[in-house]
Design a protein around this motif. Structure first.
Motif, PDB file in Angstrom:
ATOM      1  N   GLU A  29       1.100  -9.784 -25.682  1.00  0.00           N
ATOM      2  CA  GLU A  29      -0.367  -9.178 -24.903  1.00  0.00           C
ATOM      3  C   GLU A  29      -0.704  -9.895 -23.501  1.00  0.00           C
ATOM      4  O   GLU A  29      -1.381  -9.786 -22.954  1.00  0.00           O
ATOM      5  N   ALA A  30       0.391 -11.036 -23.013  1.00  0.00           N
ATOM      6  CA  ALA A  30      -0.599 -12.499 -22.000  1.00  0.00           C
ATOM      7  C   ALA A  30      -0.057 -11.553 -20.921  1.00  0.00           C
ATOM      8  O   ALA A  30       1.382 -11.130 -20.777  1.00  0.00           O
ATOM      9  N   ARG A  31      -1.077 -12.108 -19.532  1.00  0.00           N
ATOM     10  CA  ARG A  31      -0.695 -11.507 -18.196  1.00  0.00           C
ATOM     11  C   ARG A  31      -0.223 -12.283 -17.785  1.00  0.00           C
ATOM     12  O   ARG A  31      -1.510 -13.446 -17.440  1.00  0.00           O
ATOM     13  N   VAL A  32       0.420 -12.253 -16.521  1.00  0.00           N
ATOM     14  CA  VAL A  32       0.383 -12.800 -14.872  1.00  0.00           C
ATOM     15  C   VAL A  32       0.720 -11.688 -13.787  1.00  0.00           C
ATOM     16  O   VAL A  32       0.680 -11.047 -14.326  1.00  0.00           O
ATOM     17  N   GLU A  33      -0.674 -11.784 -13.059  1.00  0.00           N
ATOM     18  CA  GLU A  33      -0.596 -11.266 -11.968  1.00  0.00           C
ATOM     19  C   GLU A  33      -0.339 -12.099 -10.822  1.00  0.00           C
ATOM     20  O   GLU A  33      -0.396 -13.375 -10.588  1.00  0.00           O
ATOM     21  N   VAL A  34       0.958 -11.318  -9.898  1.00  0.00           N
ATOM     22  CA  VAL A  34       1.385 -11.689  -8.598  1.00  0.00           C
ATOM     23  C   VAL A  34       1.179 -10.600  -7.744  1.00  0.00           C
ATOM     24  O   VAL A  34       1.173  -9.320  -7.970  1.00  0.00           O
ATOM     25  N   ARG A  35       0.638 -11.557  -6.085  1.00  0.00           N
ATOM     26  CA  ARG A  35       0.263  -9.848  -5.721  1.00  0.00           C
ATOM     27  C   ARG A  35       1.374 -10.494  -4.643  1.00  0.00           C
ATOM     28  O   ARG A  35       2.151 -11.528  -4.462  1.00  0.00           O
ATOM     29  N   MET A  36       1.909  -9.219  -3.864  1.00  0.00           N
ATOM     30  CA  MET A  36       2.679  -9.378  -2.436  1.00  0.00           C
ATOM     31  C   MET A  36       2.775  -8.205  -2.214  1.00  0.00           C
ATOM     32  O   MET A  36       2.121  -7.089  -2.104  1.00  0.00           O
ATOM     33  N   THR A  37       3.364  -8.225  -1.097  1.00  0.00           N
ATOM     34  CA  THR A  37       3.766  -7.356   0.285  1.00  0.00           C
ATOM     35  C   THR A  37       4.430  -5.901  -0.743  1.00  0.00           C
ATOM     36  O   THR A  37       5.400  -6.272  -1.514  1.00  0.00           O
ATOM     37  N   GLU A  38       3.863  -4.908   0.018  1.00  0.00           N
ATOM     38  CA  GLU A  38       5.337  -3.355  -0.741  1.00  0.00           C
ATOM     39  C   GLU A  38       6.576  -4.081  -0.644  1.00  0.00           C
ATOM     40  O   GLU A  38       7.339  -3.392  -1.336  1.00  0.00           O
ATOM     41  N   HIS A  39       7.002  -4.588   1.134  1.00  0.00           N
ATOM     42  CA  HIS A  39       8.293  -4.915   0.743  1.00  0.00           C
ATOM     43  C   HIS A  39       8.763  -5.761   0.030  1.00  0.00           C
ATOM     44  O   HIS A  39      10.256  -5.737  -0.580  1.00  0.00           O
ATOM     45  N   GLU A  40       8.229  -6.787  -0.468  1.00  0.00           N
ATOM     46  CA  GLU A  40       8.574  -7.851  -1.238  1.00  0.00           C
ATOM     47  C   GLU A  40       8.575  -6.959  -2.679  1.00  0.00           C
ATOM     48  O   GLU A  40       9.446  -7.224  -3.646  1.00  0.00           O
ATOM     49  N   LYS A  41       7.714  -6.052  -2.776  1.00  0.00           N
ATOM     50  CA  LYS A  41       7.805  -5.317  -4.400  1.00  0.00           C
ATOM     51  C   LYS A  41       8.994  -4.411  -4.519  1.00  0.00           C
ATOM     52  O   LYS A  41       9.854  -4.144  -5.177  1.00  0.00           O
ATOM     53  N   GLU A  42       9.532  -3.670  -3.487  1.00  0.00           N
ATOM     54  CA  GLU A  42      10.616  -2.940  -3.159  1.00  0.00           C
ATOM     55  C   GLU A  42      11.595  -4.083  -3.597  1.00  0.00           C
ATOM     56  O   GLU A  42      12.803  -3.370  -4.300  1.00  0.00           O
ATOM     57  N   ALA A  43      11.850  -4.824  -2.723  1.00  0.00           N
ATOM     58  CA  ALA A  43      13.534  -5.604  -3.655  1.00  0.00           C
ATOM     59  C   ALA A  43      13.156  -5.627  -4.505  1.00  0.00           C
ATOM     60  O   ALA A  43      14.720  -5.746  -5.437  1.00  0.00           O
TER      61      ALA A  43
END
Length: 132
Positions: free
Chosen positions: A5-19
């Motif tokens: 139930e607990a969430r952690v939000e992380v922001r990243m670039t599209e490049h980092e997300k694809e990696a």
């Protein structure tokens, strides 16, 4: 299995997300499983950072020197050899060579540091340095 139930939000670039997606798939996990495993269960919290800003600045300077060289050649093509200043030509070319050597040495030092610390080195495109 307990409900998550607990969430952690992380922001990243599209490049980092694809990696991140590729790494998760390589390990047979969803992105959430992979991130959770790394963040919550890993004892190796070592983050290795190599500062590439000096290299970025050197690449930007090299691009500027290239512009100077192009302007010099245009001048020669426009006005001819009669106005050619050999001393100025040597100064322009010497600055080009010096800047190029600085970039080459910075790349070599970066590679040695990465190898010494077992860091996979991926150099981003330095064209964006011209926009800084």
């Amino acid at each position: 299995m307990r409900r998550k139930e607990a969430r952690v939000e992380v922001r990243m670039t599209e490049h980092e997300k694809e990696a991140l997606k590729r790494k998760a798939a390589k390990n047979g996990m969803t992105v959430s499983e992979y991130a959770r495993t790394l963040l919550a269960n890993s004892d190796d919290a070592t983050i290795r950072v190599i500062d590439t800003e000096p290299l970025r600045k050197a690449a930007h300077e090299l691009a500027k020197q290239g512009t100077n060289l192009n302007q010099f050649m245009k001048f020669l093509n426009t006005y001819g050899i009669k106005v050619f200043d050999a001393g100025e030509a040597q100064r322009v070319l010497a600055r080009e060579v010096e800047t190029f050597m600085e970039v080459a040495e910075a790349l070599a030092a970066l590679r040695r540091e990465a190898d010494r610390n077992n860091v996979h080195l991926k150099i981003e495109d330095f064209d964006s340095a011209e926009n800084d």
